[in-house]
Design a protein around this motif. Sequence first.
Motif, mmCIF file in Angstrom:
data_model
loop_
_atom_site.group_PDB
_atom_site.id
_atom_site.type_symbol
_atom_site.label_atom_id
_atom_site.label_comp_id
_atom_site.label_asym_id
_atom_site.label_seq_id
_atom_site.Cartn_x
_atom_site.Cartn_y
_atom_site.Cartn_z
ATOM 1 N N GLN A 16 14.274 -16.303 67.364
ATOM 2 C CA GLN A 16 14.748 -17.435 68.155
ATOM 3 C C GLN A 16 15.090 -18.625 67.252
ATOM 4 N N VAL A 17 14.156 -18.946 66.355
ATOM 5 C CA VAL A 17 14.361 -20.081 65.454
ATOM 6 C C VAL A 17 15.547 -19.810 64.525
ATOM 7 N N GLY A 18 15.605 -18.583 64.047
ATOM 8 C CA GLY A 18 16.719 -18.216 63.165
ATOM 9 C C GLY A 18 18.054 -18.422 63.854
ATOM 10 N N SER A 19 18.132 -18.045 65.117
ATOM 11 C CA SER A 19 19.425 -18.174 65.793
ATOM 12 C C SER A 19 19.731 -19.644 66.098
ATOM 13 N N ILE A 20 18.673 -20.450 66.338
ATOM 14 C CA ILE A 20 18.904 -21.884 66.544
ATOM 15 C C ILE A 20 19.437 -22.516 65.254
#
Lengths: 590, 139
Positions: free
Chosen positions: A491-495
């Motif tokens: 999730q953080v990576g995609s943000i």
Amino acid sequence: MVKIADLIRGEGLREAHGYDLIVGPDTPVSEALRRMEELGCDSVAVRGAGADSNAVISREEVLQGLLLELEKAQVQLSMLQRQIEGSISEQIDNMQEGVKSLVEGEKDKLSVAIDNMSEGLIILGRTGEIERANPSAKTLLGLLPKDSLAALATVIDALGFRELIGKADDPDEKKAGEFKVRSASRKILQMRWNEMIDNWDNCLGTVVMIRDVTDEDLAEKAKTEFIASISHELRTPLTSIQNSVSNILADVTGRIPKKTREYLHAMKNDCHRFADLINDLLDMAKLEAGSMPINRRVINIVSVAGEVIRRSADSARARNIDLTYEISGHVSPVYADPQRIGQVLSYLIANAIKFTEPQGRITVRSYDSAADVVTMVEDTGVGIEPELQKQIFSKFVQIGRRAGAGSMGSGLGLAISNGIIAVHGGAIWVESRKGEGSRFYFSLPKTDPFVMLYRHLSGLVARTGRAANDFALMILGFDVGGEHDSSVKTQVGSIINELLAESDHFLANAGSLAIQTEDFEVVFVVEESGGKQIEMVRRKIQKIVGNRLRKNCGRGAILPMLGVGVYPTDALDARELEDIARNKVSKLLD
Amino acid sequence: MFDFLGLKKKTSKTKIMVVDDEPNIVQTLRDRLEMNEYEVVTAGNGKEGLERFEEEHPDVILLDVIMPIMDGHEMLEALRKRPAGQNVSVIMLTARSQTQDIARANVCGIDDYIVKPFDLSELLEKIESVVENRSAVAR
């Protein structure tokens, strides 16, 4: 050869016995001895040795004769040896003489050739001293042919010549290079140098060829100027036509009939095509002239690609093709011209759209390899035959016509891409199977993010004349330590990837930059104007992150990040963030 | 695209100065901008642009690069030296990939640039976002 007759002496001859071996006086002693052995005789009688009697010779005497023969033979042998040796050394001498005159002749020829070359030639020894220079070298550098090498050394040192003959990066490669200098007489001289390496890998020195390229340079400059002026001349009327069409379509002149609107849309599209063609031709000309301006800065390919994908989305949708962008893991920043790299990706995506049937799929993916950042454009299109794959990166090769997909465009897209990627020190290649689709790849060399950050900041300082402190820094960090599961990390990576992709939009100033420094950390450089920019950027980041969170996780979702800051500081003050960023940057650069 | 401050509504007419030596381009720009509720003044070269600037005090300048008498760079450099010229927004109209143009203009500070031949709707978007930024900074 010693014969029996040689053994007969005047005295001591005795009567021959009946059982004596009788030999003739001319019989060689060795023969006589052999026969005595055969017959077991102790002596030989010599026929007709004296006037009336036969001489008898004992075995010992024969043996002595043999010894005598051996001695004689030895003397002969050594004489022969001397003779042979003499003749061999004479032959060698002759040969050496021949070779020498041959070499001298060639050397003379070479010397004459070197001295008569229109190009200048200077040979530098291993330590950089001038070993030889031809008259052209001297005249090109403003001296007279009779001037000494010492005078020449002064001239080339003034030109900074020996410093320019640098060292190639790769120690395995033969060192060579090229540079241009302006001589005292305002001539532009091209210097090409090569290390002289012998068959045993020893460096014998450097050979430098000097050519007067003043005229060529002028022609090159004229060509570049012509390209610039023609590009202006072609674009001005086109802009005017395009604007007029656009205005009529926007009802500036009042409502227009449907049929007219259709014609105008066609005109508008053709204006775009025409502009693209002009641009392609000019780009190709510039690449060939080596005058393509490359404005390198630290960029994130994710943000460049994000922009291109957005721009291409409409034309993909129009053909009902699914166009997606995937980012695998952490994508390192690169030092490149974002416009040019965007251009390459546009060509690749436009081609993929052109050669993929409706309902097809185009996947663009960026990822880090060991030393490079690779971007791949994969389609489910018609594919390219093996023999065509080799040619498609050269000029005017249109896959279109041969693939039967029609042809729109100059056929220069891949050639230009090839040129652009080459200037960036990257590589471009294709993998394809007829009927199964194609994968185009291009790679750009990876660089350490902090080195890039440093380079970017020092570039800004040099360009604007402002101090590094005039540029605000902000850090965005997510603490995704061990207690969080992998879905949080995804999730953080995609943000982060979304932020990087959007960063070109919200970091409007030219000197601004978003750079991913670690897996879950981004540093923003913001070119400040009155202290308002950083605050604005902070709000935009918060908004993007907040929207994304709500969209993906629903209202009230909490990620391991509080506000924009380093967990758990919840730093909402932009200045505080800046302090953290500056500390981090300076610490990592030390 | 990022109307994060919700500033789309214009309170008073924004004044835009078009500086370009091509009458056709000036005309098409004027017509379109006026249709979009902007107030438009024009100049045919950099020198005229500087004069008109003092009279009109535009909010945004659309500035061509290659012009006779005084080109876009020279005008921008002169403009930024004047106290009144520090805060005006400038969008450069440049030939494609003349990256040196952009780099040179950036030193003086430009808000954006657009590449000729451009799409008018794209230019309008850029003008809008520059105007938005101005209001954001002003607040």
